[in-house]
Design an enzyme around this catalytic site. Structure first.
Site, PDB file in Angstrom:
ATOM      1  N   TYR A  24      -2.648   0.385 -12.635  1.00  0.00           N
ATOM      2  CA  TYR A  24      -4.101   0.511 -12.769  1.00  0.00           C
ATOM      3  C   TYR A  24      -4.488   0.138 -14.199  1.00  0.00           C
ATOM      4  O   TYR A  24      -4.213   0.865 -15.135  1.00  0.00           O
ATOM      5  CB  TYR A  24      -4.570   1.934 -12.461  1.00  0.00           C
ATOM      6  CG  TYR A  24      -4.277   2.423 -11.066  1.00  0.00           C
ATOM      7  CD1 TYR A  24      -4.010   1.538 -10.024  1.00  0.00           C
ATOM      8  CD2 TYR A  24      -4.257   3.785 -10.785  1.00  0.00           C
ATOM      9  CE1 TYR A  24      -3.735   2.000  -8.741  1.00  0.00           C
ATOM     10  CE2 TYR A  24      -3.992   4.257  -9.502  1.00  0.00           C
ATOM     11  CZ  TYR A  24      -3.723   3.363  -8.491  1.00  0.00           C
ATOM     12  OH  TYR A  24      -3.443   3.827  -7.217  1.00  0.00           O
ATOM     13  N   SER A  58      -8.297   6.863  -0.901  1.00  0.00           N
ATOM     14  CA  SER A  58      -9.514   6.241  -0.365  1.00  0.00           C
ATOM     15  C   SER A  58     -10.047   7.002   0.845  1.00  0.00           C
ATOM     16  O   SER A  58     -10.399   6.395   1.871  1.00  0.00           O
ATOM     17  CB  SER A  58      -9.270   4.775   0.002  1.00  0.00           C
ATOM     18  OG  SER A  58      -8.998   4.008  -1.145  1.00  0.00           O
ATOM     19  N   LEU A  63     -12.795   8.233   1.241  1.00  0.00           N
ATOM     20  CA  LEU A  63     -14.215   7.899   1.418  1.00  0.00           C
ATOM     21  C   LEU A  63     -14.398   6.414   1.723  1.00  0.00           C
ATOM     22  O   LEU A  63     -15.478   5.863   1.522  1.00  0.00           O
ATOM     23  CB  LEU A  63     -15.013   8.296   0.169  1.00  0.00           C
ATOM     24  CG  LEU A  63     -15.069   9.801  -0.098  1.00  0.00           C
ATOM     25  CD1 LEU A  63     -15.774  10.087  -1.420  1.00  0.00           C
ATOM     26  CD2 LEU A  63     -15.777  10.520   1.043  1.00  0.00           C
ATOM     27  N   GLY A  64     -13.332   5.777   2.215  1.00  0.00           N
ATOM     28  CA  GLY A  64     -13.460   4.375   2.593  1.00  0.00           C
ATOM     29  C   GLY A  64     -13.880   3.496   1.440  1.00  0.00           C
ATOM     30  O   GLY A  64     -14.720   2.614   1.586  1.00  0.00           O
ATOM     31  N   ARG A  65     -13.281   3.733   0.261  1.00  0.00           N
ATOM     32  CA  ARG A  65     -13.602   2.973  -0.959  1.00  0.00           C
ATOM     33  C   ARG A  65     -15.098   3.046  -1.269  1.00  0.00           C
ATOM     34  O   ARG A  65     -15.713   2.089  -1.721  1.00  0.00           O
ATOM     35  CB  ARG A  65     -13.132   1.532  -0.824  1.00  0.00           C
ATOM     36  CG  ARG A  65     -11.660   1.447  -0.429  1.00  0.00           C
ATOM     37  CD  ARG A  65     -11.110   0.046  -0.454  1.00  0.00           C
ATOM     38  NE  ARG A  65      -9.789   0.026   0.171  1.00  0.00           N
ATOM     39  CZ  ARG A  65      -8.659   0.409  -0.424  1.00  0.00           C
ATOM     40  NH1 ARG A  65      -8.709   0.828  -1.663  1.00  0.00           N
ATOM     41  NH2 ARG A  65      -7.508   0.358   0.212  1.00  0.00           N
ATOM     42  N   GLY A  66     -15.652   4.219  -1.006  1.00  0.00           N
ATOM     43  CA  GLY A  66     -17.055   4.481  -1.309  1.00  0.00           C
ATOM     44  C   GLY A  66     -18.009   4.199  -0.167  1.00  0.00           C
ATOM     45  O   GLY A  66     -19.158   4.652  -0.187  1.00  0.00           O
ATOM     46  N   HIS A  99       5.196   3.026  -5.435  1.00  0.00           N
ATOM     47  CA  HIS A  99       3.861   2.593  -5.024  1.00  0.00           C
ATOM     48  C   HIS A  99       3.887   1.755  -3.746  1.00  0.00           C
ATOM     49  O   HIS A  99       3.018   1.895  -2.879  1.00  0.00           O
ATOM     50  CB  HIS A  99       3.229   1.784  -6.161  1.00  0.00           C
ATOM     51  CG  HIS A  99       1.752   1.826  -6.194  1.00  0.00           C
ATOM     52  ND1 HIS A  99       1.011   1.526  -7.313  1.00  0.00           N
ATOM     53  CD2 HIS A  99       0.834   2.133  -5.243  1.00  0.00           C
ATOM     54  CE1 HIS A  99      -0.278   1.652  -7.059  1.00  0.00           C
ATOM     55  NE2 HIS A  99      -0.412   2.004  -5.800  1.00  0.00           N
TER      56      HIS A  99
END
Length: 330
Positions: free
Chosen positions: A56, A205, A207-210, A125
Site C-alpha cells: 500500500y 472491502s 462496504l463494496g469499496r464504498g 497477501h
C-alpha cells in the site's frame, strides 16, 4: 466495543477493524493528518484491529500507521501483509513472491517501517503459485519462533490451500473480500474450510469499496487517479445495474433505521461469530458511522429479505480485472 476471537485459540480483537489502505493508496487524494487522527480516534473508541500491507503506497501506509502508533502501540493489534511485488516501471504490473528468503526480508522491512518489534498478525497477501504453500508458511512460522510475528494469516487463499497451510502451522485468519456484493467465501468453499479448520474470516472491502454506502452516484465521483475508474463493477452498464441494487439496500436500511453502510456491515458480522470486518475509511465521521453497525441487530426475517435483494450472484461485473482475478482463491 464488541470483540471476537481470532482463530480457535487466538486473541480477542475488535469485531470491526480499520482498513488503512485508502489512507495512502488507490482511492485518490488523502490527508495524512486526518488519517492519523482517524487511527487515534479508532483506538480511543476501542477498535484494536488495524490492517495494512507493504504494497500500500507502496510502503507509505506502513510508515503512516507507524507514526500513528507512537506512544499507542499497546492499544493496537497490527496486521500487515507481504507477497505482492510491484514493478517500479509499471504501476499496474503485479508479481507474487512467497519464497522463504523473501518472507524474512519483507517482514524485517515491515517492522522497520512500522517502528514496532512484533507484528501481531502477518498475512501472505496472495498465494505464490510457484512456491509450495508449505514452504512459505514454514518461513512464516520461523518468524514466530524469532519473536517477530505473533499469528499467521493468508489472504485470498482457497480452502484447499488453507488446509495444506494448517498442516505446517496454525493459521489464525483468512482474509478475503466479503460483502453483500461479494459472496465468494460462501460459494467457493472458503468459509466452510475456515470453519472446519478453526480459522477466522476477516472480510475486507465489506462496504463494496464504498459502493454499498450509497454515497457513490456516478463514476465522476472518483478522483482521476482512483483505481475504481477502471474496476469492472464501477464502469459502464455494470455501474448502473449495481446502483439499482444499492437503491434497494438504502430502502432496507431506512426501514431498519440505520444507514446503508451500517446495514451492510451488520450483515457481514451476522454471518457468524468467526467473521470479522475491516472497513476502510480516512475520516473520523465515517469511522463513527461504521462503528454504529455494532448496534444493528438483524433477525432471521431481515437477513432473508436482504438475501432476496442481494443473492450471491447479484453484482454485475467481476471484482477485479482479469489479471487480478487470477490471483484470488489460489
Amino acid at each position: 466495543m464488541q470483540t471476537r476471537t481470532l482463530g480457535s485459540h487466538g486473541p480477542r480483537v475488535s469485531a470491526l477493524g480499520l482498513g488503512c489502505m485508502g489512507m495512502s493508496a488507490f482511492y485518490g487524494a488523502h490527508d495524512d493528518a486526518e488519517s492519523i487522527a482517524t487511527i487515534h480516534h479508532a483506538l480511543e473508541r476501542g477498535l484494536t484491529l488495524l490492517d495494512t500491507a507493504d504494497m500500500y503506497g507502496p510502503h507509505t501506509n506502513e510508515v503512516l500507521l507507524g507514526k500513528a502508533l507512537k506512544g499507542r502501540r499497546e492499544q493496537a493489534f497490527v496486521a500487515t501483509k507481504f507477497g505482492i511485488v510491484l514493478d517500479p516501471n509499471d504501476p499496474a504490473a503485479r508479481g507474487i513472491n512467497g519464497r522463504p528468503a523473501y518472507v524474512h526480508a519483507a517482514c524485517d522491512a515491515s517492522l522497520k517501517r512500522l517502528g514496532i518489534d512484533t507484528i501481531d498478525l502477518y498475512y501472505q497477501h496472495r498465494v505464490d503459485p510457484g512456491v509450495p504453500i508449505e514452504e512459505t508458511v514454514g518461513a512464516m512460522a520461523e518468524l514466530i519462533a524469532a519473536g517477530k510475528v505473533r499469528y499467521l494469516g493468508l489472504s485470498e487463499a482457497s480452502g484447499a490451500t488453507l488446509e495444506r497451510a494448517c498442516t505446517v502451522h496454525p493459521i489464525a485468519a483468512l482474509q478475503s473480500e466479503f460483502s453483500l456484493w461479494t459472496r465468494d467465501p460462501q460459494t467457493n468453499g472458503m468459509l466452510a474450510a475456515c470453519r472446519k479448520l478453526g480459522v477466522s474470516l476477516v472480510a475486507y472491502s465489506p462496504l463494496g469499496r464504498g459502493f454499498l454506502t450509497g454515497a457513490i452516484r456516478s463514476p465522476d465521483d472518483f478522483d482521476a487517479d482512483d483505481y475504481r475508474r477502471g474496476s469492472p463493477r464501477f464502469i459502464g452498464d455494470n455501474f448502473a445495474r449495481n446502483l439499482q441494487l444499492v437503491e434497494q439496500v438504502k430502502t432496507l436500511a431506512a426501514d431498519k433505521g440505520c444507514s446503508p453502510a451500517q446495514l451492510a456491515l451488520a450483515w457481514v458480522l451476522a454471518q457468524g461469530d468467526d467473521v470479522l470486518a475491516i472497513p476502510g475509511t480516512r475520516r473520523r465521521s465515517r469511522l463513527d458511522e461504521n462503528l454504529g453497525a455494532l448496534d444493528v441487530r438483524l433477525g432471521a426475517a431481515e437477513l432473508k429479505a436482504i438475501d432476496a435483494v442481494f443473492p450471491p450472484d447479484a453484482a454485475s461485473g467481476s471484482r477485479y480485472v482479469e489479471a487480478g482475478m487470477r490471483m484470488v482463491n489460489a
